[in-house]
Design an enzyme around this catalytic site. Structure first.
Site, PDB file in Angstrom:
ATOM      1  N   ILE A   1       0.853  -1.195   0.000  1.00 39.02           N
ATOM      2  CA  ILE A   1       0.000   0.000   0.000  1.00 39.02           C
ATOM      3  C   ILE A   1       0.888   1.244   0.000  1.00 39.02           C
ATOM      4  O   ILE A   1       1.711   1.439   0.895  1.00 39.02           O
ATOM      5  CB  ILE A   1      -0.936   0.016   1.243  1.00 39.02           C
ATOM      6  CG1 ILE A   1      -1.679  -1.327   1.378  1.00 39.02           C
ATOM      7  CG2 ILE A   1      -1.913   1.186   1.155  1.00 39.02           C
ATOM      8  CD1 ILE A   1      -2.557  -1.707   0.208  1.00 39.02           C
ATOM      9  N   LYS A   2       0.671   2.062  -1.021  1.00 32.42           N
ATOM     10  CA  LYS A   2       1.484   3.277  -1.157  1.00 32.42           C
ATOM     11  C   LYS A   2       0.758   4.433  -0.472  1.00 32.42           C
ATOM     12  O   LYS A   2      -0.395   4.742  -0.795  1.00 32.42           O
ATOM     13  CB  LYS A   2       1.655   3.559  -2.650  1.00 32.42           C
ATOM     14  CG  LYS A   2       2.945   4.208  -3.019  1.00 32.42           C
ATOM     15  CD  LYS A   2       3.113   4.133  -4.519  1.00 32.42           C
ATOM     16  CE  LYS A   2       4.186   5.026  -5.021  1.00 32.42           C
ATOM     17  NZ  LYS A   2       4.107   5.171  -6.475  1.00 32.42           N
ATOM     18  N   ILE A   3       1.460   5.049   0.461  1.00 29.33           N
ATOM     19  CA  ILE A   3       0.850   6.046   1.347  1.00 29.33           C
ATOM     20  C   ILE A   3       1.623   7.357   1.225  1.00 29.33           C
ATOM     21  O   ILE A   3       2.860   7.341   1.304  1.00 29.33           O
ATOM     22  CB  ILE A   3       0.972   5.566   2.815  1.00 29.33           C
ATOM     23  CG1 ILE A   3       0.440   4.141   2.974  1.00 29.33           C
ATOM     24  CG2 ILE A   3       0.387   6.549   3.786  1.00 29.33           C
ATOM     25  CD1 ILE A   3      -0.940   4.042   3.495  1.00 29.33           C
TER      26      ILE A   3
END
Ligand code: E4P
Length: 223
Positions: A84-86
């Site tokens: 998950i890119k945050i």
């Protein structure tokens, strides 16, 4: 240093993956929009996952912790190996902390300084994406900042992996490798530029020409 391809273009990912030296893909909302604004994001992400099978970072678009966590849950329901890119904002750090508690891999993106990188690492990020090109655009030497970050990682033995992102040309790939980044995520066009050398093309052409000359001579001799 591992190489990922930084795109959402299926044709480019298919070709890059077929060459055997790419171990992952990173996407972001701009890359997805560039391909086809009407694309079904879930379908596109699953297509990419099937093609590469390795690392795939999928970016959330919420800017609050709860929204990011809900999106992460949805992405994980599409395929459990997703990273998950945050975004590197305070709410993003809180989301990263929670996802790390749940053992869900995270890639903290839009990192431009060593202090941001340190905060992302301490929040439990699995990957920290350091943007080179955009930093150079504002006349801040990206190679130097990346070198500093890598040195800090070495001194402290941090376990998160540094991804060199926003790569604009092959020299950025070299800078990333020299600095000690774990991964560089590279646009397809730049990956192809990295493979090209005029002396390779000229050398291959000379080998083929000489081989063909030899065959023609043999044919002549054999009548
Ligand atoms: C990183 O994961 C981003 O997708 C990307 O590298 C951004 O690069 P850009 O500055 O070329 O948009």
């Amino acid at each position: 240093m591992e190489l990922y391809v930084d795109t959402a273009n299926i044709g480019h990912i298919r070709h890059a993956a077929s060459l055997g030296f790419i171990s992952g893909v990173t996407t972001n909302p701009s890359l997805l929009a560039k391909e086809d604004p009407s694309v079904d994001v879930k379908q596109r992400i699953l297509e990419i996952h099937e093609l590469v099978g390795g690392h795939l970072s999928v970016e959330v678009i919420s800017t609050d912790t709860k929204g990011m966590l809900n999106e992460a849950e949805e992405i994980i329901s599409w395929f459990p190996q997703a990273t998950i890119k945050i975004p590197m904002i305070p709410d993003g750090l809180a989301a990263t902390k929670e996802l790390s508690r749940q053992n869900i891999p995270t890639n903290v993106t839009l990192v431009f300084s060593t202090t941001q990188a340190l905060a992302a690492n301490n929040a439990g990020a699995s990957y920290v994406s350091f943007f080179m090109g955009r930093l150079d655009d504002i006349a801040s030497g990206s190679a130097q900042v990346l070198e500093e970050a890598c040195e800090i990682w070495d001194i402290h033995g941090f376990e998160s992996l540094i991804i060199a992102a926003s790569i604009r040309h092959p020299a950025h790939v070299v800078d990333s490798a020299l600095a000690g980044a774990d991964i560089a995520t590279v646009p397809y066009k730049v990956l192809m530029q990295c493979l090209k050398h005029p002396l390779t093309d000229a050398g291959l052409q000379a080998f083929l020409d000489d081989y063909n000359k030899m065959q023609a001579e043999k044919k002549k001799l054999n009548g």
